[in-house]
Design an enzyme around this catalytic site. Structure first.
Site, PDB file in Angstrom:
ATOM      1  N   HIS A  55       0.841  -1.204   0.000  1.00 52.81           N
ATOM      2  CA  HIS A  55       0.000   0.000   0.000  1.00 52.81           C
ATOM      3  C   HIS A  55       0.868   1.243   0.000  1.00 52.81           C
ATOM      4  CE1 HIS A  55       0.810  -0.489   4.303  1.00 52.81           C
ATOM      5  NE2 HIS A  55       0.335   0.729   4.534  1.00 52.81           N
ATOM      6  N   HIS A  57       1.465   3.946   1.881  1.00 54.13           N
ATOM      7  CA  HIS A  57       2.064   4.710   2.977  1.00 54.13           C
ATOM      8  C   HIS A  57       3.584   4.787   2.862  1.00 54.13           C
ATOM      9  CE1 HIS A  57      -1.723   4.129   5.657  1.00 54.13           C
ATOM     10  NE2 HIS A  57      -1.832   5.154   4.838  1.00 54.13           N
ATOM     11  N   ASP A  59       6.005   4.732   4.969  1.00 50.61           N
ATOM     12  CA  ASP A  59       6.872   3.771   5.669  1.00 50.61           C
ATOM     13  C   ASP A  59       6.942   2.420   4.950  1.00 50.61           C
ATOM     14  OD1 ASP A  59       4.117   3.514   6.651  1.00 50.61           O
ATOM     15  OD2 ASP A  59       4.897   2.086   8.115  1.00 50.61           O
ATOM     16  N   HIS A  60       6.224   2.306   3.825  1.00 50.50           N
ATOM     17  CA  HIS A  60       6.279   1.081   3.008  1.00 50.50           C
ATOM     18  C   HIS A  60       6.846   1.343   1.616  1.00 50.50           C
ATOM     19  CE1 HIS A  60       3.634  -1.180   5.888  1.00 50.50           C
ATOM     20  NE2 HIS A  60       3.485   0.071   6.267  1.00 50.50           N
ATOM     21  N   HIS A 114      -7.331  -0.620   5.556  1.00 52.20           N
ATOM     22  CA  HIS A 114      -6.276   0.265   6.084  1.00 52.20           C
ATOM     23  C   HIS A 114      -6.070   1.407   5.080  1.00 52.20           C
ATOM     24  CE1 HIS A 114      -2.558   1.448   8.075  1.00 52.20           C
ATOM     25  NE2 HIS A 114      -1.909   1.318   6.944  1.00 52.20           N
ATOM     26  N   ASP A 131      -0.184  -3.814   6.338  1.00 57.50           N
ATOM     27  CA  ASP A 131      -0.729  -3.208   7.564  1.00 57.50           C
ATOM     28  C   ASP A 131      -2.205  -3.564   7.764  1.00 57.50           C
ATOM     29  OD1 ASP A 131       1.696  -2.022   8.022  1.00 57.50           O
ATOM     30  OD2 ASP A 131       1.029   0.039   7.669  1.00 57.50           O
ATOM     31  N   HIS A 169       4.787  -4.658  10.701  1.00 56.47           N
ATOM     32  CA  HIS A 169       5.209  -3.944  11.915  1.00 56.47           C
ATOM     33  C   HIS A 169       5.315  -4.887  13.111  1.00 56.47           C
ATOM     34  CE1 HIS A 169       4.790   0.299  10.562  1.00 56.47           C
ATOM     35  NE2 HIS A 169       3.867  -0.187   9.763  1.00 56.47           N
TER      36      HIS A 169
HETATM   37 FE    FE Z   1       2.936   0.883   8.090  1.00 59.39          FE
HETATM   38 ZN    ZN Z   2       0.225   1.713   6.493  1.00 60.17          ZN
END
Ligand code: FE
Ligand code: ZN
Length: 259
Positions: A55, A57, A59-60, A114, A131, A169
């Site tokens: 996805h 985001h 942090d990915h 999410h 996530d 995570h």
């Molecule tokens: Fe994340």
């Molecule tokens: Zn995420």
């Protein structure tokens, strides 16, 4: 079959690295940061053949640009319906990802909630679920809906019980604290908390997790359990019926009164 190991990133992300026997070419899942990936590839003399994104985001996805610069021919797989710069192979439900150096393939599941276009990659006995599902919990609902997230979790719950879930995570301890608040008498949760505490104190990741254990300990997969229903209704101060209403109450409870 893949050999799968985590590369830790940021405070609590895992970037999964998929390696198949004897081959220097590997894939990584959700590289939010290029630095730890590049360091690892260099120290293990590996080359990056593919990036799999679940996805949008940051942090990915934050590492895509630098990884592409280092490995210009890398294939970048990701959800077709999300705004992610650098994707070369956009994916939708049912697509198959055939990594060229590996006989195993991965199948794409759309599991929105999410985010609205979140996907997972399913392999033989395993799922990279980003996530959506976390060990002992689940992701927050951002640009998807509660109904989508509830349905996506139900879909994961229906996979074979021995499926290994590779989430992105390390949130297990926090999640199990909430699980215990929902079901104080559930011995499987207490035992899992203890086991997780041991693993973390030894610096071990608590993921991947087994679906069979999630079904016993993760409140978000237990919306049919009478104790979970009673607790959610008590928090919501009203009767709740149906999976979506139950899920939504649990998610709101954790968002507002726990985290
Ligand atoms: Fe994340
Ligand atoms: Zn995420």
């Amino acid at each position: 079959m893949f050999n799968i190991t985590p590369t830790p990133a940021f405070a609590d992300n895992y970037i999964w690295l998929l390696k198949s026997e004897q081959n220097p070419e590997v894939a990584v899942v959700d590289p939010g940061d290029a630095t730890p990936v590049l360091e690892r590839l260099q120290s293990e003399q590996l080359s990056l053949g593919a990036i799999l994104i679940t996805h949008h985001h940051h942090d990915h996805t934050g590492g895509i640009r630098r990884l592409k610069a280092a490995f210009p021919h890398v294939r970048v797989y990701g959800p077709a319906d999300e705004p992610i710069p650098g994707i070369t192979h956009p994916l939708t439900e049912g697509d198959e990802v055939q990594l060229p150096w590996c006989s195993d393939s991965l199948r794409v599941f759309e599991i929105p909630g999410h985010t609205a276009g979140h996907i997972a990659y399913a392999g033989d006995g395993l799922l990279f679920c980003g996530d959506t599902l976390f060990a002992g919990g689940c992701g927050r609902v951002f640009d998807g809906t509660m109904a989508q997230m509830a349905a996506s979790l139900q879909r994961i719950a229906q996979l074979p019980e021995e499926t290994l879930l590779y989430c992105a995570h390390e949130y297990t301890q926090d999640n199990l604290g909430f699980a215990q608040l929902v079901e104080p008498e559930n011995q499987a949760i207490a035992a899992r908390q203890e086991a997780t505490r041991m693993m973390r104190s030894q610096g071990q990741p608590s993921v991947p997790s087994l679906l069979s254990l999630e079904l016993k300990t993760n409140p978000f997969l237990r919306t049919q359990n009478p104790t979970v229903i009673a607790a959610a209704e008590q928090w919501a101060k009203k009767p709740l019926s149906g999976n979506v209403a139950l899920f939504s109450a649990l998610r709101s409870w954790k968002d507002r009164d726990y985290d």
